[in-house]
Enzyme design. Structure first.
Site, PDB file in Angstrom:
ATOM      1  N   SER A   1     -44.509 -37.311   7.531  1.00 20.66           N
ATOM      2  CA  SER A   1     -44.426 -36.175   8.460  1.00 20.66           C
ATOM      3  C   SER A   1     -43.753 -34.960   7.824  1.00 20.66           C
ATOM      4  O   SER A   1     -43.880 -33.846   8.336  1.00 20.66           O
ATOM      5  CB  SER A   1     -43.678 -36.586   9.737  1.00 20.66           C
ATOM      6  OG  SER A   1     -42.329 -36.887   9.448  1.00 20.66           O
ATOM      7  N   HIS A   2     -43.002 -35.143   6.746  1.00 19.66           N
ATOM      8  CA  HIS A   2     -42.384 -34.010   6.050  1.00 19.66           C
ATOM      9  C   HIS A   2     -42.961 -33.818   4.649  1.00 19.66           C
ATOM     10  O   HIS A   2     -42.394 -33.091   3.835  1.00 19.66           O
ATOM     11  CB  HIS A   2     -40.865 -34.181   5.974  1.00 19.66           C
ATOM     12  CG  HIS A   2     -40.190 -33.970   7.288  1.00 19.66           C
ATOM     13  ND1 HIS A   2     -40.129 -34.952   8.247  1.00 19.66           N
ATOM     14  CD2 HIS A   2     -39.595 -32.876   7.828  1.00 19.66           C
ATOM     15  CE1 HIS A   2     -39.495 -34.480   9.312  1.00 19.66           C
ATOM     16  NE2 HIS A   2     -39.167 -33.237   9.091  1.00 19.66           N
TER      17      HIS A   2
ATOM     18  N   ASP B   1     -43.078 -36.435  13.857  1.00 18.69           N
ATOM     19  CA  ASP B   1     -43.702 -37.706  14.252  1.00 18.69           C
ATOM     20  C   ASP B   1     -44.577 -37.521  15.493  1.00 18.69           C
ATOM     21  O   ASP B   1     -45.640 -38.139  15.614  1.00 18.69           O
ATOM     22  CB  ASP B   1     -42.630 -38.768  14.533  1.00 18.69           C
ATOM     23  CG  ASP B   1     -42.035 -39.322  13.245  1.00 18.69           C
ATOM     24  OD1 ASP B   1     -42.722 -39.240  12.201  1.00 18.69           O
ATOM     25  OD2 ASP B   1     -40.904 -39.827  13.282  1.00 18.69           O
TER      26      ASP B   1
END
Lengths: 334, 334
Positions: free
Chosen positions: B48-49, B189
């Protein structure tokens, strides 16, 4: 119910606390600092940290665990660190002794840590962060205790209830203050529930076999649960490290090993961090108006600023005084 | 499922990110710093990053919101405060620029604050606190975003997701690190759940009418809930103040007002606090052994140290590389 309680003027709280502490062997400086702390709790409508604690304070003075004649000592161990040796006494006199130096240090350095060690902590922390915020500083304080909360995934107590107090200065208002245990409920509140036979809300704790329970006595023998699951457990762990290993004081588990287990506080530390917004911010950037945040909180239906309830209770208690159980009054020896 | 994903060696992640950022108008210093940050996320198994963010990074460079040629500037605004003007760029180069000075400042002063302002924050924060802990320091970092979480009792977004990262140095081990949103779930998320059409767990958020929902898209339009009820909301508020008004940067609500709303990050700040345990503790007191705490956590059935999963994922990714959606690869313009 009223026949089982006694009404006291707020000023009488301090007188009563002071007399009991002097009677238990405190010298005047320590007794006065502790009585002020107990008085502040009652003033703010927090009975679990008020006179309710006096029998515990006195017990640990009488049995020699805590030094009633402590002379706290300050040492600058680094340019921005004020290290405090509490001389084995209760924390209030250590806080009183460092207050002016610590605020000045923060204003000159921009940020400072007070590492309060060798004390016995038995009080709420909002008074000290509120005091720092009244001086224009943003302040954070935390302390540990002895094992009450399991780590995430576990069932055996390891972290203390590990409260975190925070205060933000407001130019035309009381500082914004919160002081919350990492446990879902403060242990003092659970003790009150146990004393009064009142069931706990769901999620407050587990019994010694690891099963959820609403029985306050079973939770005191078992474990308290953190707020917010594994994230709350992480906050509890962070506090355990800040108020212990970072400042060179005991972990909750170490405190329990070295305690007399007579119901009084354990030897431990308090971590206090303060920052001066005048030094941490520069003007060129736009935005950053805390008052807009507070207005936006207050404007939402159902929401209110943390600490507003405390200020309201403070006004109510100032008018009405306090009521304490008659049994507690009888237990306080003056 | 595998036909919809693409396998990449870990080194290719950095190459791909770098090419996309240069193509979008970053200079080499900024592109390298951002690509390293994206690479660290993928290295640690946090998609997610990772590359997932590259289209957003590039969009806000191309439309001119973020300065791809930023030259961060450091200023000591107080003896223990390092103020950073990020020059309107992404945060990674500001962090890289300050890293050595800030660690040295902390070691000499005992505690220091880095006030990172005028940057666009789009990354996880564990890499910077982990790096400080590798240098022997205890570190805390936080940042805000734009309104996602309501205040306690309210239903309208006000606080950002407001992550808090913490790291503790360990002499013979990887530092202990956690990095957790004040929201029950990280927004990244929730975005992944929305993209993949996967329902959210209970308690993650409410829709725009204030009703609980498991629909990720409805939560992105409504509000995320904090972890742990009103106590988590208090943590979110504290972070909002530390990463905003304390350092002179925007609140989440201000950031939203001044944003282009094109899905990229908002202008904001990062608050970083570091402390040197060698300066905050003295030897005379017994106890305070952090390693005993970590052993006691690991010894409990079902419990494990925060961050252990990340270290395990790091090993796995180093061996196996990463898989990303084919659609994401096609979206990344190099």
């Amino acid at each position: 119910m009223n026949s089982d309680t006694v009404h006291l003027e707020l000023s009488a709280v301090k007188t009563l606390a002071l007399a009991a502490l002097l009677n238990a062997g405190c010298n005047k400086a320590n007794a006065t600092a502790i009585a002020n702390t107990v008085w502040k709790a009652e003033r703010d409508g927090c009975s679990s940290h008020g006179l309710f604690r006096i029998p515990g304070y006195c017990r640990s003075l009488k049995n020699g665990k805590v030094n009633g004649e402590a002379e706290p000592r300050l040492e600058r161990t680094a340019p921005s660190v004020l290290w405090v040796d509490g001389d084995g006494g209760y924390t209030p006199l250590a806080l009183e002794t460092m207050a002016d130096d610590f605020a000045e240090l923060t204003k000159s350095q921009g940020v400072a840590v007070a590492a309060i060690t060798n004390t016995f902590h038995f009080a709420a922390m909002w008074p000290e962060v509120e005091e720092l915020a009244k001086r224009g500083l943003c302040a954070i304080a935390c302390t540990s205790y002895k094992p009450c909360i399991p780590p995430a995934g576990g069932t055996k107590p390891l972290f203390g209830t590990n409260p975190l107090a925070f205060a933000w200065p407001r130019p035309d208002n009381d500082p914004l203050v919160f002081d919350q245990a990492s446990a879902m409920m403060a242990r003092g509140d659970i003790m009150i529930h146990a004393r009064d036979g009142v069931p706990l809300p769901d999620g407050a704790g587990i019994d010694k076999h690891g099963n959820p329970t609403n029985d306050a006595n079973a939770v005191l023998e078992g474990a308290q649960l953190p707020f917010g699951g594994y994230k709350g457990a992480a906050i509890a762990m962070m506090i355990e490290l800040l108020a212990g290993p970072l400042i060179g004081e005991q972990l909750s588990l170490e405190a329990a090993e070295n305690d007399l287990e007579e119901g009084g506080p354990t030897r431990g530390g308090e971590f206090v961090l303060a920052m001066d917004p005048k030094k941490t911010r520069q003007t060129p950037i736009t935005g950053g108006n805390a008052e807009r945040l507070f207005e936006a909180i207050a404007a939402q239906e159902g929401a209110r600023l943390p600490g507003v309830g405390r200020i309201e209770r403070r006004k109510k208690v100032a008018e009405e005084g306090v009521r304490i159980p008659r049994s507690l009054l009888e237990e306080i020896e003056v």
